[in-house]
Structures are given as structure tokens and as C-alpha cells.
Design a protein around this motif. Structure first.
Motif: not given
Lengths: 94, 537
Positions: B71, B74-75, B140, B143, B156, B158, B457
Motif C-alpha cells: 500500500k 503504491n502511494a 489515504g 494509489d 478506489t 483512496a 513492491y
């Protein structure tokens, strides 16, 4: 600049332009009732382009400016026409 | 006005206007101060973006979660992309060096619309602040990657909206700068400066400005459609409502590919300025460079589909975009040929700006030629969405725009600040940066060809070797950046003062004005009789 002049468009012309825009709007709504496949989009874009050209020519005074500006605006229109054609080239052959 | 504060004889850095302190900068309509405002903003955010990149490379030094989970990764790549693309390289060279040097290079006292110019910077800063709120508010950080691809970007949870809206606001800044530059170049060239007597950096700014004006509204509307899709569910991109997600990709890349030329064209302009000066030779094929600039700006409009070869476009569209992509390689190659030909039999003066310029050609060639691999339909399918793509665009965008930015900074630094930097540290910084850069990105080509996907990642153990080299390269490159920045920042404040007008022996107008330039640049507007690179051979 020395060549700057103010051009006043008469009320009569303004009203004709307004009427032309309203008629074209009515046509663009009416034309959606005719089934033409992908040409419906083409027709909508064509009518919108005519309307934009009328607004540019009279309301935005392009008609009374030097030819240089007309050429520049025309070049932009051609560029966007090409962009739209290339985009729809994908959709037509999918 | 007293003589000590006369616009003709006081440096723009010392001029006392209506405001004092910070206000004298953030409310200044002087094109040079606005250029520096952009420079400082960009350098601050570049440092943030570079640290994010370094954290990502550190994560990738070993398989599995090393310093973060998926996570956070991605951010991080989303924020890294948004900062580097929208805040750094798109405004990049035009906003900093275009603002500072365009009026001087064409013999004008300022841009055509100085207040609009200041508004551009304010919109840019407001856009940045809006983007930053996406990190701290809502559900958040975004992403999606910097491309905000549909349908994920409106599905999403986000916090995508502020990021999208911030990019939209920054688009206005870009459009206004473009309009300003086009009008400035058309209306404010010095007497005698015909189109083909105009230096090449302003020429590239001209091509870029048209792209800024014509392409940016497309991304603006597209980003607004994402907002409408998220808030109202209008269904234009949502397949569940009859929309087409590929349409989003079309609209996004109609802007974002020409945006690559917004990034690279001014870089090519800078290189075209530096190469003849440090070769002590008139540039080879001036008109060919001008025409290739305009050709890149025009053809660059019609190649966006090469970002979408695996998205599901029709076969005929694929062939067409592939063909057009190969076409755009021709004017780019013309420029490289002209730069190399200019150096041929020149009297080369090996100085820091020249090192940056020739290393630009080297990395740009690698970026350009690997672009042909991506422009070919068959090979594209193999390396699509792998590290090969990441390596390619970093060689083009960072290798192209980044190297050109550094070249420009080292070339024009004495003129901008009236101080000279330490050449030894500058050369050392360049050398370390160059080694680190190649160690960082070159292994990514091989990792990509082996099949390592981008934006993960984690990876299979088979990819470990290449990732170790790449991650160590990132640390070396950052060391180079620290040396370069430390040297420049220290020199801007405490470097050796210089009032020498022309330290490198340039022929363009900026080398004929005071160092640093006065508020109005010229006491008397010059009349131009010769071409811009007349070295008299």
C-alpha cells in the motif's frame, strides 16, 4: 498597435447569429432521432463546429480581425479535427 | 526614482520596488524573479520526489517487504509520479529558464503579459497545495499512479479527487504560460530579429507553448470527467454504465504524450544553445533544427496510441500509431546529427555545462533508441508494463529534461546570480550523478526484458541481481545530486562575485546584457543584424 480598430456589430446581425445558434441547437437535438450509427457522433461534432465557428466569427470578432488570426485559428481547428479523426479511427475498426 | 534604484542600472536582485522581503518576490511581475520563484519551488519538490524515488529503490533492493508494504509502495510511486511530472518536468525548463531568458534572448524588457505571468506561478503553487492535501485528507493517499487510469481511479476509496483537481489547476498555469510566450515571441522580438534570426531556445519554447495551449485543455477536461465519474457516476468511462475505459486512455494520452514534448523540446533548445558556444562554432543546420522542432511538436500530437498497444485498440489503429511513432524519430535524429556535426572540428571547451550537454546526447540516444523497441508492436507486447518502460522514460524524461535542466542551470547560473559556482565540485557532482544514473536505470532494461513488471513492491528472486545494482545506483546518483545542489546553493549565496557579461563566449543577447541583468534588461532595445550563432568562421 496602429491598426487597432473597434468594430461594432449591429443588433440585427447579433440577433441573426443568435437565431442561427438556436436553430443549429434544435437540429443537433433532432438529428439524434435519426439512426445513423457512428455518423450520429460525426453529425453532432460537425454542428458543434459550425456553432463554434459562428461564435468565433461574430461574437469574438474573428471576422473583423487580420487574416493572420483566422489562419491561426483555422490551424488549431484542423489539428483538433485530425486528433478526433485518429481517435475515431480506432473506434471504427474495433 | 533615485539613480541607485534605476531600472536601467540596478540588478533585478537589488531593485527595491513597492514591496519588501518575501512580498518583493511573490508579488513581483519581473519575469526574472518569477523564473527564480519557479526554480526554488521546483528544486524543493524535486528533492521530495527524489527522496520518494530513493525510498522505492531501497524497498526494491531485496525481494519481499524490505522497508514498506504494497500500500505504501503504491502511494509512493503515485506521489513520485505526480510530483515529478506535473510539478517538475512539465513546467520545468519553460517556467524557469523560459521566463528568465526568453525576453532577454529576443531583446524584450519583459513578457507580453507580466501580471498573467505572476498569476501562472500562483496557480502553480495553489495546484501544488491542492495535490498535497490528497496525502493528508480523506481515505489515504491516491494509489492510481500519475496516470489516474479508469476505471480504477473512480473506484478506489483512496483520496484521488484533490490530486486530480490539483493537476487540473496546474494545467491552467501551463496554458497561461504558453499564451504568454506565444504572444511575446510574435509581438516583442527586437527590430531585425526575423523568425530565422531567433535563437533556438526561444524557438523550442514557441513550439512548446503551442502544445501547452492546445493539449493541456484536453487533460483538464479529462480530469474533470474523472471527478464527475467519481461524484456523479456519469458513466462515460465506466463499462458498467456503457462507458469506455479505453476512451479515458485516449483522452489522457492525447495530452500526456505531447506533454513529453513539452518536457523535452525546451531541453533540446538548451542543448542547441550550449553546444555551439562550447564548440566555438556556428551551429550546424540552424534551419533544420528549427524545422525539426516544429515537426516534433506537430507529429508528436499523433503518436499517443503507442501508450495503449495492449489496451484493446483496433488493429488498424495499432499499425497507424506505430508508424507515426517511427516517424517522430526522424526529426529527433536530425537534431542529434546537427549537435554532433556542430562539435565536429570545433574548438571544444570542456566546461561543466558542456559535460551536461554531451551526456544529455548520450542518455537521450539510449532513451530514444529504446523508444523504438516500445514503438514496435511485437516487442511492445513483450516489454509492456515492465521495468523496460520505466528505464526508457527515465532515460528520456530524467535523462533528457533533467540533464538539460542541469546543463541550463550551470550555463546560465553566473548570469542569473552574478556569482560563479565552484567548477571542481560541479564537475565531480556531474561525474557521480552520471555514473549513478546509468547504474540505476540501465539494469532496468534487462530486468524488463526478463519480465519484471513495474509498480510492484515485490519480485521473484531471479530479478535480485539487477535490482541490487539499480538500488545502489540510486544512492550514488543521489550523492551526486547532493554535491550539485550544495555547490549551487552555496555559490548563489557566497560564490565568487562576477560582473563579467560573457563568461562562456556566447553570441546570443543574454550575454550582452549586464550580469546579473538589470530590471528592464536593456537600456536600449538592440537592433539585430546577424544570426544568433555567428562565430565568424
Amino acid at each position: 498597435m496602429s491598426q487597432e480598430t473597434t468594430h461594432i456589430v449591429s443588433y440585427k446581425t447579433q440577433i441573426f447569429v443568435l437565431l442561427a445558434l438556436l436553430v443549429l441547437t434544435a437540429i443537433s437535438v433532432a438529428i439524434t432521432r435519426i439512426e445513423m450509427g457512428p455518423f450520429n457522433t460525426a453529425a453532432a461534432l460537425l454542428i458543434a463546429s459550425i456553432k463554434a465557428s459562428i461564435v468565433l466569427a461574430w461574437f469574438m470578432h474573428l471576422k473583423f480581425e487580420s487574416r493572420f488570426f483566422t489562419v491561426m485559428v483555422a490551424a488549431v481547428f484542423i489539428l483538433f479535427l485530425l486528433v478526433i479523426l485518429v481517435t475515431f479511427f480506432d473506434y471504427s475498426y474495433r | 526614482m533615485s539613480d541607485s534604484n534605476n531600472a536601467h542600472n540596478v540588478s533585478y536582485l537589488d531593485y527595491k520596488g513597492q514591496y519588501k522581503g518575501l512580498s518583493a518576490w511573490i508579488f513581483s511581475t519581473d519575469h526574472k524573479r518569477i523564473g527564480l520563484l519557479y526554480l526554488y519551488t521546483m528544486l524543493a519538490f524535486f528533492s521530495v520526489g527524489a527522496i520518494l524515488g530513493l525510498l522505492m529503490k531501497t524497498e526494491l533492493i531485496a525481494p519481499g517487504a524490505t522497508i514498506m508494504g504494497p500500500k505504501a509502495y503504491n502511494a509512493l510511486f503515485t506521489l513520485h509520479g505526480i510530483i515529478m511530472i506535473f510539478i517538475i518536468v512539465v513546467p520545468g525548463l519553460p517556467a524557469v529558464f523560459g521566463n528568465f531568458f526568453l525576453p532577454i534572448m529576443i531583446g524584450a524588457k519583459d513578457v507580453a503579459f507580466p501580471r498573467l505571468n505572476l498569476l501562472s506561478w500562483w496557480l502553480y503553487v495553489i495546484g501544488i497545495l491542492i495535490v498535497l492535501t490528497s496525502q493528508f485528507l480523506g481515505d489515504g493517499p491516491p494509489d492510481t499512479g500519475w496516470t489516474f487510469y479508469a476505471p480504477y481511479s473512480f473506484q478506489t476509496p483512496a483520496n484521488v479527487l484533490p490530486a486530480v483537481f490539483g493537476a487540473f489547476v496546474m494545467g491552467f498555469s501551463s496554458i497561461l504560460t504558453g499564451i504568454n510566450f506565444v504572444v511575446t515571441i510574435h509581438r516583442m522580438r527586437a527590430p531585425g530579429m526575423t523568425w530565422f534570426k531567433m535563437p533556438l531556445f526561444p524557438w523550442t519554447l514557441y513550439g512548446t507553448a503551442w502544445i501547452q495551449i492546445l493539449a493541456t485543455p484536453v487533460i483538464g477536461i479529462t480530469l474533470l470527467l474523472i471527478v464527475a465519474e467519481r461524484l456523479l457516476g456519469i458513466g462515460i468511462f465506466d463499462p458498467a454504465l456503457g462507458g469506455d475505459p479505453i476512451l479515458y486512455q485516449h483522452l489522457f494520452w492525447i495530452y500526456s504524450h505531447p506533454a513529453v514534448y513539452i518536457m523535452i523540446l525546451p531541453g533540446m533548445g538548451v542543448i542547441s544553445e550550449i553546444i555551439p558556444v562550447f564548440s566555438k562554432k556556428t551551429i550546424f543546420g540552424y534551419k533544420a533544427i528549427v524545422l525539426s522542432t516544429m515537426a516534433i511538436a506537430f507529429v508528436g500530437y499523433f503518436v499517443w496510441g503507442h501508450h495503449m498497444f495492449t489496451s484493446g485498440m483496433s488493429g488498424r489503429a495499432l499499425y497507424t500509431f506505430s508508424f507515426l511513432t517511427f516517424l517522430v524519430a526522424i526529426p529527433s535524429a536530425i537534431k542529434v546529427f546537427n549537435w554532433v556535426s556542430t562539435m565536429h572540428k570545433g574548438s571544444l571547451d570542456m566546461q561543466t555545462p558542456f559535460y551536461w550537454a554531451v551526456s544529455f546526447i548520450f542518455v537521450f540516444m539510449i532513451g530514444g533508441l529504446t523508444g523504438l523497441v516500445l514503438g514496435s508492436l511485437a516487442t511492445n507486447v513483450h516489454v509492456h508494463d515492465t521495468h523496460f518502460v520505466v528505464a526508457h522514460f527515465h532515460y528520456i524524461v530524467f535523462g533528457g529534461t533533467g540533464y538539460a535542466f542541469m546543463a541550463a542551470l550551470h550555463y546560465w547560473f553566473p548570469k542569473m546570480f552574478g556569482r560563479m559556482y565552484d567548477l571542481g565540485w560541479a564537475n565531480l557532482g556531474w561525474g557521480i550523478f552520471f555514473i549513478g544514473f546509468n547504474a540505476l536505470y540501465l539494469p532496468m532494461f534487462f530486468l524488463g526484458m526478463q519480465g519484471m513488471p513495474r509498480r510492484y513492491y515485490d519480485y521473484l528472486p531471479d530479478f535480485h541481481g539487477g535490482n541490487i545494482i539499480s538500488s545502489l545506483g540510486a544512492w550514488v546518483m543521489i550523492s551526486g545530486i547532493i554535491i550539485i545542489f550544495a555547490n549551487l546553493i552555496r555559490s548563489a549565496r557566497h560564490g565568487k562575485k562576477t560582473t563579467q557579461k560573457n563568461p562562456w563566449g556566447g553570441k546570443t543577447l543574454e550575454w550582452q546584457v549586464e550580469t546579473p541583468p538589470t530590471l528592464e534588461n536593456f537600456e536600449e532595445i538592440p537592433t539585430i543584424e546577424k544570426g544568433p550563432y555567428h562565430f565568424g568562421e
